[in-house]
Scaffold this active site. Structure first.
Site, PDB file in Angstrom:
ATOM      1  CG  ASP A 153      -5.158   6.106  -0.556  1.00 46.66           C
ATOM      2  OD1 ASP A 153      -5.992   5.985  -1.477  1.00 46.66           O
ATOM      3  OD2 ASP A 153      -4.343   5.214  -0.254  1.00 46.66           O
TER       4      ASP A 153
ATOM      5  CD  GLU B 289       1.252   2.853  -5.998  1.00 46.21           C
ATOM      6  OE1 GLU B 289       0.603   2.633  -7.024  1.00 46.21           O
ATOM      7  OE2 GLU B 289       1.085   2.228  -4.939  1.00 46.21           O
TER       8      GLU B 289
HETATM    9  C1  6LW Z   1      -3.563   5.228  -4.441  1.00 48.90           C
HETATM   10  C2  6LW Z   1      -2.168   4.684  -4.529  1.00 48.90           C
HETATM   11  C3  6LW Z   1      -2.393   3.244  -4.310  1.00 48.90           C
HETATM   12  O1  6LW Z   1      -3.722   6.339  -5.247  1.00 48.90           O
HETATM   13  O2  6LW Z   1      -3.695   2.907  -4.530  1.00 48.90           O
HETATM   14  O3  6LW Z   1      -1.708   1.107  -4.024  1.00 48.90           O
HETATM   15  C4  6LW Z   1      -4.398   4.059  -4.946  1.00 48.90           C
HETATM   16  N1  6LW Z   1      -1.503   2.440  -3.965  1.00 48.90           N
HETATM   17  O4  6LW Z   1      -1.286   5.260  -3.573  1.00 48.90           O
HETATM   18  C5  6LW Z   1      -5.783   4.062  -4.394  1.00 48.90           C
HETATM   19  O5  6LW Z   1      -5.771   3.942  -3.002  1.00 48.90           O
END
Ligand code: 6LW
Length: 505
Positions: free
Chosen positions: A24, A180
């Site tokens: 991330d 996300e």
């Molecule tokens: C993160 C989100 C995600 O906050 O997983 O699968 C979470 N996407 O963007 C943790 O990495």
């Protein structure tokens, strides 16, 4: 076939630019310095902060949440709970970071003048729901906070108060999983909204939309997803969760997470989601992401390698170096270099590696093949050297008085797989991880983890060699990667030094 418009310098980079579990990534540039922050989940300190002068070579300079008052991680916080997805920005002469603590308080904002720290106490963001918060400022100083699911609200970043309604501004690519990792940028005449979609596994991808105003309406890129490796046999998979940064020469680059599955079919990744670098061109007002080859053309500026981590840490400093992490919290009395100068003393807090409150100090495994060695002196307890993914997936070589054993925990099954007597006194424990090379049998796992003890003459007495697939994310689930560390299961133990070195794959 994308044709790069970049001047080729002939130099190449090796991806990932930040190996090991540094997922991330969020990046910003100040002058010729780049700074990058990552998720850290149940580990303390939280949010590693890294620095680079060329986007290729990175050095960890600290951790954003390095005080218990900044990072509440209750002892029962689950593995892969805790700290998710930060956004790091520089604005108005300060560094700003927003991040989510899913195990304690939700979204929070911290600031610093020096990215190496100290960072401020957290400003809670009670009006900002969900995860993956992002910050972007308009020319008039309005601060826009955008979150996963692609909602948005105006924010007073000084007080954490929201200003006005929380609005839904984009749903991402129809049919794909919830959007996300949103990041909002003002580039030229447009505001660009970059998102991750498809989940962080093999379906992961990056999409983008643009608008004339920061709060939409947003027009999706006709070429979405602008990056994905789903459905390919690319050696880097799960690519997504990206952030954009512009170089001092005006070129654009993307940092993103990806994984390197090892072994045969279906492939298992053990180092977690790592940070990769890809070039970005702009065609018709849309980003075009370049090939993410393991050896890719370097940026068109001089490469400036930083200091490499030394193989040995002999714990001769009052504070642990920033790459050392513990689980959930690290009371100074349980983990100190002051009890025996030049040694790290660990005092058992309660449980074994199977428990969420074990006293543990470790560093990320960053290479497919590597070796870790520690010299331990059991004061009045027992403990050892572990390869840890979570409470239910770890291998360890443990020293007790007069004996060394290898313990394996795979899900609900835990057992001692080997023992051998050792003379009293300090002992060197060793773990060697060897990535699988021969894949003639498609059922081959990603690597073999060999654990044992060193004889007085330094030869390695291997006690057990175990299949590494059971310490992979495909088996264990979650968002982290392996951490190699020392732990105290009962009583106290002293650690004179900890060696970590890569081995040839
Ligand atoms: C993160 C989100 C995600 O906050 O997983 O699968 C979470 N996407 O963007 C943790 O990495």
């Amino acid at each position: 076939m994308r044709v790069s418009s970049r001047p080729a310098t002939g130099a190449t980079i090796t991806n990932p630019v930040i190996p090991g579990f540094f997922p991330d990534p969020s990046v910003c540039r100040v002058g010729e310095d780049y700074y990058l922050a990552c998720s850290s989940f149940e580990y303390f300190p939280g949010v590693p902060l890294l620095h680079s002068r060329d986007l290729v070579h990175w050095t960890q300079i600290g951790n954003v949440l390095d005080r218990p008052g900044q990072l509440r991680l209750p002892p029962d916080a689950p593995s892969s709970g805790g700290v998710y997805a930060p956004t790091l920005r520089h604005h108005d002469g300060r560094f700003w970071l927003v991040v989510t603590n899913v195990s304690g308080g939700g979204n929070l904002l911290v600031t610093a003048t020096d990215p190496a720290g100290p960072w401020s106490d957290p400003v809670p963001l009670p009006g900002v729901p969900g995860i993956d918060p992002d910050l972007a400022w308009d020319d008039d100083g309005t601060c826009w906070c955008t979150v996963a699911g692609v909602g948005q609200v105006r924010l007073d970043p000084h007080t954490g108060r929201t200003l006005g309604p929380f609005r839904h501004i984009w749903s991402g690519t129809p049919g794909a999983k919830a959007p996300e990792a949103p990041h909002l940028y003002r580039i030229g005449d447009h505001w660009y909204l970059l998102i991750a979609q498809g989940g962080t596994e093999r379906g992961h991808g990056v999409s983008v939309a643009r608008s004339r105003t920061p709060d939409g309406p947003f027009e999706p890129c006709p070429a979405n997803p602008v990056l994905t490796h789903r459905g390919t046999d690319h050696p880097v998979q799960n690519t997504g969760h990206a952030d954009l940064v512009q170089g001092p020469d005006g070129s654009w680059w993307m940092v993103l997470l990806g994984v390197r599955p090892g072994g045969g079919t279906p492939g298992w990744h053990v180092l977690g989601r790592e940070t990769f670098l890809a070039p970005v061109d702009w065609v018709d007002g849309w980003p075009v992401v370049g090939e993410m080859a393991p050896e890719a053309p370097a940026p068109p500026w001089p490469l400036r390698p930083g200091p490499a981590l030394p193989v040995r840490d002999d714990f001769d400093r009052a504070e642990l170096a920033p790459h050392w992490v513990s689980l959930r919290h690290r009371p100074p009395e349980d983990c100190t270099t002051g009890a025996r100068p030049g040694w790290l003393t660990l005092r058992a807090r309660g449980g074994s590696l199977d428990a969420t409150d074990v006293t543990f100090v470790g560093r990320r495994q960053q290479h497919p093949s590597c070796r870790a060695r520690v010299l331990v002196d059991l004061a009045d307890g027992d403990g050892g050297l572990a390869v840890r993914l979570d409470e239910q997936h770890h291998y360890a070589v443990e020293a007790t008085s007069g004996e060394v054993c290898v313990r394996a925990r795979i899900g609900p099954l835990g057992t001692v797989v080997a023992t051998r007597p050792v003379p009293p006194g300090p002992v060197v424990l060793r773990v060697e991880v060897a990535a699988s090379r021969d894949l003639t049998d498609p059922r081959t796992g990603p690597d073999t983890v060999t654990l044992g003890v060193e004889e007085p003459d330094g030869t390695f007495a291997a006690l057990a060699s175990l299949d590494g697939r059971y310490l992979s994310t495909e088996v264990a689930g979650g968002f982290t990667g392996r951490v190699l560390g020392v732990y105290a299961a009962t009583g106290s133990l002293h650690v004179d030094w900890f060696d970590y070195e890569p081995l040839d794959d």
